[in-house]
Design a protein around this motif. Sequence first.
Motif, PDB file in Angstrom:
ATOM      1  N   MET A   1       0.837  -1.201   0.000  1.00 11.43           N
ATOM      2  CA  MET A   1       0.000   0.000   0.000  1.00 11.43           C
ATOM      3  C   MET A   1       0.875   1.256   0.000  1.00 11.43           C
ATOM      4  SD  MET A   1      -3.542   0.259   2.131  1.00 11.43           S
ATOM      5  CE  MET A   1      -2.867   0.267   3.737  1.00 11.43           C
ATOM      6  N   SER A   2       0.461   2.273  -0.724  1.00  6.97           N
ATOM      7  CA  SER A   2       1.255   3.507  -0.771  1.00  6.97           C
ATOM      8  C   SER A   2       1.137   4.254   0.554  1.00  6.97           C
ATOM      9  CB  SER A   2       0.755   4.398  -1.902  1.00  6.97           C
ATOM     10  OG  SER A   2      -0.532   4.884  -1.572  1.00  6.97           O
ATOM     11  N   SER A   3       2.099   5.133   0.803  1.00  2.44           N
ATOM     12  CA  SER A   3       2.050   5.922   2.035  1.00  2.44           C
ATOM     13  C   SER A   3       0.759   6.719   2.095  1.00  2.44           C
ATOM     14  CB  SER A   3       3.246   6.866   2.095  1.00  2.44           C
ATOM     15  OG  SER A   3       4.428   6.117   2.108  1.00  2.44           O
TER      16      SER A   3
ATOM     17  N   GLY B   1      -1.360  22.224 -10.760  1.00  2.00           N
ATOM     18  CA  GLY B   1      -0.002  21.956 -11.224  1.00  2.00           C
ATOM     19  C   GLY B   1       1.017  21.768 -10.116  1.00  2.00           C
ATOM     20  N   ILE B   2       0.543  21.624  -8.871  1.00  2.70           N
ATOM     21  CA  ILE B   2       1.462  21.368  -7.760  1.00  2.70           C
ATOM     22  C   ILE B   2       1.499  19.861  -7.498  1.00  2.70           C
ATOM     23  CG2 ILE B   2       1.857  21.735  -5.281  1.00  2.70           C
ATOM     24  CD1 ILE B   2       0.663  24.514  -5.577  1.00  2.70           C
ATOM     25  N   GLN B   3       2.700  19.302  -7.379  1.00  2.00           N
ATOM     26  CA  GLN B   3       2.837  17.864  -7.180  1.00  2.00           C
ATOM     27  C   GLN B   3       2.770  17.532  -5.693  1.00  2.00           C
ATOM     28  OE1 GLN B   3       6.174  16.291  -9.578  1.00  2.00           O
ATOM     29  NE2 GLN B   3       6.165  18.278 -10.600  1.00  2.00           N
ATOM     30  N   VAL B   4       1.926  16.549  -5.359  1.00  2.00           N
ATOM     31  CA  VAL B   4       1.687  16.220  -3.953  1.00  2.00           C
ATOM     32  C   VAL B   4       2.347  14.884  -3.601  1.00  2.00           C
ATOM     33  CG1 VAL B   4      -0.083  15.808  -2.194  1.00  2.00           C
ATOM     34  CG2 VAL B   4      -0.497  17.467  -4.026  1.00  2.00           C
ATOM     35  N   HIS B   5       3.048  14.848  -2.469  1.00  2.64           N
ATOM     36  CA  HIS B   5       3.707  13.636  -1.988  1.00  2.64           C
ATOM     37  C   HIS B   5       3.243  13.359  -0.565  1.00  2.64           C
ATOM     38  CE1 HIS B   5       6.753  14.396  -5.245  1.00  2.64           C
ATOM     39  NE2 HIS B   5       6.450  15.644  -4.951  1.00  2.64           N
ATOM     40  N   TRP B   6       3.239  12.104  -0.191  1.00  3.42           N
ATOM     41  CA  TRP B   6       2.803  11.726   1.159  1.00  3.42           C
ATOM     42  C   TRP B   6       3.936  10.985   1.854  1.00  3.42           C
ATOM     43  CZ3 TRP B   6      -2.624  12.268   2.521  1.00  3.42           C
ATOM     44  CH2 TRP B   6      -3.435  12.727   1.470  1.00  3.42           C
ATOM     45  N   ALA B   7       4.175  11.330   3.106  1.00  3.75           N
ATOM     46  CA  ALA B   7       5.246  10.673   3.852  1.00  3.75           C
ATOM     47  C   ALA B   7       4.718  10.183   5.191  1.00  3.75           C
ATOM     48  CB  ALA B   7       6.404  11.630   4.077  1.00  3.75           C
ATOM     49  N   VAL B   8       4.910   8.896   5.462  1.00  6.09           N
ATOM     50  CA  VAL B   8       4.446   8.306   6.715  1.00  6.09           C
ATOM     51  C   VAL B   8       5.248   8.848   7.895  1.00  6.09           C
ATOM     52  CG1 VAL B   8       4.339   6.139   8.012  1.00  6.09           C
ATOM     53  CG2 VAL B   8       3.534   6.229   5.653  1.00  6.09           C
TER      54      VAL B   8
ATOM     55  N   ASN C   1       4.110  11.454  10.285  1.00  3.33           N
ATOM     56  CA  ASN C   1       5.037  11.397  11.426  1.00  3.33           C
ATOM     57  C   ASN C   1       4.330  11.396  12.784  1.00  3.33           C
ATOM     58  OD1 ASN C   1       7.667  11.098  12.291  1.00  3.33           O
ATOM     59  ND2 ASN C   1       7.968  13.288  12.654  1.00  3.33           N
ATOM     60  N   GLY C   2       3.468  10.425  12.983  1.00  2.96           N
ATOM     61  CA  GLY C   2       2.838  10.265  14.297  1.00  2.96           C
ATOM     62  C   GLY C   2       1.483  10.936  14.425  1.00  2.96           C
ATOM     63  N   ARG C   3       1.143  11.805  13.484  1.00  2.00           N
ATOM     64  CA  ARG C   3      -0.094  12.559  13.638  1.00  2.00           C
ATOM     65  C   ARG C   3      -1.334  11.679  13.520  1.00  2.00           C
ATOM     66  NH1 ARG C   3       3.935  15.727  12.010  1.00  2.00           N
ATOM     67  NH2 ARG C   3       3.947  17.938  12.469  1.00  2.00           N
ATOM     68  N   SER C   4      -1.317  10.721  12.593  1.00  2.00           N
ATOM     69  CA  SER C   4      -2.509   9.882  12.439  1.00  2.00           C
ATOM     70  C   SER C   4      -2.718   9.013  13.682  1.00  2.00           C
ATOM     71  CB  SER C   4      -2.418   9.019  11.178  1.00  2.00           C
ATOM     72  OG  SER C   4      -1.287   8.184  11.220  1.00  2.00           O
ATOM     73  N   ALA C   5      -1.643   8.733  14.416  1.00  2.00           N
ATOM     74  CA  ALA C   5      -1.804   7.980  15.670  1.00  2.00           C
ATOM     75  C   ALA C   5      -2.459   8.866  16.730  1.00  2.00           C
ATOM     76  CB  ALA C   5      -0.452   7.465  16.149  1.00  2.00           C
ATOM     77  N   ILE C   6      -2.039  10.121  16.800  1.00  2.00           N
ATOM     78  CA  ILE C   6      -2.644  11.051  17.763  1.00  2.00           C
ATOM     79  C   ILE C   6      -4.135  11.209  17.455  1.00  2.00           C
ATOM     80  CG2 ILE C   6      -2.588  13.416  18.667  1.00  2.00           C
ATOM     81  CD1 ILE C   6       0.323  13.603  17.801  1.00  2.00           C
ATOM     82  N   TYR C   7      -4.455  11.169  16.173  1.00  2.00           N
ATOM     83  CA  TYR C   7      -5.816  11.394  15.685  1.00  2.00           C
ATOM     84  C   TYR C   7      -6.796  10.320  16.164  1.00  2.00           C
ATOM     85  CZ  TYR C   7      -9.316  12.679  12.125  1.00  2.00           C
ATOM     86  OH  TYR C   7     -10.432  13.093  11.472  1.00  2.00           O
ATOM     87  N   GLN C   8      -6.269   9.175  16.577  1.00  2.00           N
ATOM     88  CA  GLN C   8      -7.149   8.062  16.943  1.00  2.00           C
ATOM     89  C   GLN C   8      -7.957   8.330  18.212  1.00  2.00           C
ATOM     90  OE1 GLN C   8      -7.388   5.410  14.827  1.00  2.00           O
ATOM     91  NE2 GLN C   8      -5.935   6.559  13.579  1.00  2.00           N
TER      92      GLN C   8
ATOM     93  N   ILE D   1      -1.857   6.439   5.210  1.00  2.00           N
ATOM     94  CA  ILE D   1      -2.234   7.588   6.045  1.00  2.00           C
ATOM     95  C   ILE D   1      -3.745   7.803   6.017  1.00  2.00           C
ATOM     96  CG2 ILE D   1      -2.025  10.092   6.301  1.00  2.00           C
ATOM     97  CD1 ILE D   1       0.852   9.789   5.117  1.00  2.00           C
ATOM     98  N   LEU D   2      -4.311   7.797   4.810  1.00  2.00           N
ATOM     99  CA  LEU D   2      -5.753   8.048   4.704  1.00  2.00           C
ATOM    100  C   LEU D   2      -6.562   6.957   5.400  1.00  2.00           C
ATOM    101  CD1 LEU D   2      -6.027   9.453   1.068  1.00  2.00           C
ATOM    102  CD2 LEU D   2      -6.417  10.693   3.218  1.00  2.00           C
ATOM    103  N   GLN D   3      -6.089   5.726   5.266  1.00  2.00           N
ATOM    104  CA  GLN D   3      -6.819   4.638   5.906  1.00  2.00           C
ATOM    105  C   GLN D   3      -6.786   4.776   7.438  1.00  2.00           C
ATOM    106  OE1 GLN D   3      -5.272   0.552   5.823  1.00  2.00           O
ATOM    107  NE2 GLN D   3      -7.189   0.010   4.797  1.00  2.00           N
ATOM    108  N   ARG D   4      -5.609   5.118   7.974  1.00  2.00           N
ATOM    109  CA  ARG D   4      -5.508   5.304   9.422  1.00  2.00           C
ATOM    110  C   ARG D   4      -6.459   6.404   9.889  1.00  2.00           C
ATOM    111  NH1 ARG D   4       0.771   6.022  10.339  1.00  2.00           N
ATOM    112  NH2 ARG D   4       1.484   3.934   9.844  1.00  2.00           N
ATOM    113  N   LEU D   5      -6.532   7.469   9.116  1.00  2.00           N
ATOM    114  CA  LEU D   5      -7.398   8.581   9.514  1.00  2.00           C
ATOM    115  C   LEU D   5      -8.864   8.168   9.443  1.00  2.00           C
ATOM    116  CD1 LEU D   5      -5.668  11.610   7.721  1.00  2.00           C
ATOM    117  CD2 LEU D   5      -5.475  10.950  10.125  1.00  2.00           C
ATOM    118  N   ARG D   6      -9.209   7.404   8.408  1.00  2.00           N
ATOM    119  CA  ARG D   6     -10.609   7.011   8.214  1.00  2.00           C
ATOM    120  C   ARG D   6     -11.074   6.026   9.260  1.00  2.00           C
ATOM    121  NH1 ARG D   6     -10.122   7.406   2.671  1.00  2.00           N
ATOM    122  NH2 ARG D   6     -11.028   9.422   2.144  1.00  2.00           N
TER     123      ARG D   6
END
Lengths: 217, 475
Positions: free
Chosen positions: A1-3, B83-90, B298-305, A7-12
Amino acid sequence: MSSRDIILQRLRQRTGGPRTVPECDFSVLQRPDWSTAERIDRFRRAIESVHGEVHLCRETDWVDRLAGLLRARGARNLLLGRNHPVSEAVRASTHPDLPPLRVYDRPIEQWQPELFNDVDAGLTSTRGGIAETGSLILWPTPDEPRLLSLVPPIHVAVLYASELYPTLYDAMHAQAWAAGMPTNALLISGPSKTADIEQTLAYGVHGPKELIVLVVE
Amino acid sequence: MTTHPPHSDARHFHERAHAAIHDPKIRQNFRRAMDGLMSKRKAAFDGWDLEALRTLGAHIRLRALAHLPELLEQLERRLTENGIQVHWAVDGDEACRIVRDICVARGAKRVIKGKSMVSEEMELNHYLAQEGIEALESDLGEYIVQLADETPSHIIMPAIHKNTGEISELMHEKTGTERSHDVEYLTAAARQQLREKFMNADVGLSGVNFAVAETGTLCLVENEGNGRMTTTVPPCHIAVTGIEKVVPSLADVSALLALLTRSATGQHITTYFNLISGPRKPGELDGPEEVHLVLVDNGRSAIYQDDELADTLRCIRCGACMNHCPVYTRVGGHTYGTTYPGPIGKILMPHLIGLDEGRHLPTASSLCGACGEVCPVRIPIPDLLVRLRRESVDGDRLHPARVPGHGAKRGATEALIWKGWSWLHARPGLYRLGTAVAARLRRLQPNRAGAWTDYRTAPKLAAKTLHQRMKERAQ
Ligand code: SF4
């Protein structure tokens, strides 16, 4: 799975369940419907409190005013945008105090050192202003590029008093910003400044040292 | 230029706090700066219904967080259209790799940076240096801190721990600037040194204050103009931001901006408010040809739980909580040994480094409540500190402990004492007997009780127990 999906799955799938959504009451941002004179007055006080200058002018004399201000500062030249009523008005003038004019008409790559080292002042139009905070609204365009208001040590801006809005909230709504934003939009509220050394204010750290606003009534 | 890794070293909080408290220079530099910031903030809200405004700020952030995944998707869609490229980082490492890959693809060797606390969190400068890419800070405070090979001691005023004399000495030693106590002169010297760097930079890297989902706009707040330079002059702009920074609309931004600048430095607005919605379009004469956004979890989705802990994510990084914190004001930012110091650091860092490494953070507070009172988005910081304290000892029966490293401070003796305590309290007869005996023996009570009495007098048991006194009153 992509990052992204992780991330989106964890949030959902949050364990806390859905969160409540409170009402947002924006009325606290509202300011009285100040008269134009009051708006100018507030705008002036706000700009002056951060070391900017405001000069009240008329459509017929702002270019002369500009010439005098630049002469008093000994500016060696003035950089203009390409095709814009503001730059055209200056080009049409024969005022003897105007310094040599230059035009921002080439991509920055072709003349960067010149712009950074040799230009003393830049002139831009504005898309209105904000009375409460003393801010200029600029939407740079191919005719008035972004660096015109940033690199020269003196930035002169022409603002029509009729385009002064009470607050940012009002300006955004009146001009329908949400319908589409330009590549870059700016609020400029004074000359560049810093207080990073012992809380002591110093002007002109990376951007202009001086901001002069010609308010045309 | 090389930079040490901003060693996260929260374990030695007490040693450093002790040293800082006895360092008159640190005390003076921080006291003066924080007093100034507090009074400016107060003046800036004069004439406003501050409490209503804070409620609006809190609700805007709560609403945005409630829809976080949808907003992130909308933001990505809009940015991509623009036209802005979006990247995601765990995590921070992945974010560093993304930045490096963009640099490598462009053959970029020189990165100029605007202020970004997320890049500090990622330890980006250190990472890039190892990869042979120079990252130079351009915010004056960050520039000074980088010259000194240090980390920021305040999230808004990175070099607040240094006075003019120290900065002059540093600039003289590292850049050959003539020694001077004239702040204008030092600022002008830095301007000259950095202008060259802007012209030669291959990539500009910045943070983001707000990301607007409806229009796909990145908002940057700054005074110096280095942020505008960073995002306009180099041919490529990379913005890095935490995933929590997204808000639904521009209207939301107008309210948060009013709160942010006033809370941070007491300004009605900063000199520049820079809204970026795309790279240079055909026909435009300046601006970067490429714009990237790196969304960092970087830890935010864990805090979100967790409902309660998720309030941490409301933060708009104004720094008001540290300016008003009696602990921060006395010990300064470096004492914490964490990327984010002060109250926000105390509630955020345990999630990033764990409650074992960050064991002293939740207790480095008198729970006076000042941080919660000034927070423009009404984060209940003191409540969160108490929650984290409970988690450090696994002392919560209602909420499952979920912060990494929870229970790190739970000791067998302490647990036993509490067990005995609750056992005794469940037996009224024994309890009464116990307190009566203790009251008799109060003369034997020691005056010193370890570290607890280093700065306090020991409490004395009362001569009569509460039960006895109540009985006497009733008679
Ligand atoms: S916790 Fe609140 S006061 Fe502290 S930095 Fe964040 S928004 Fe500002």
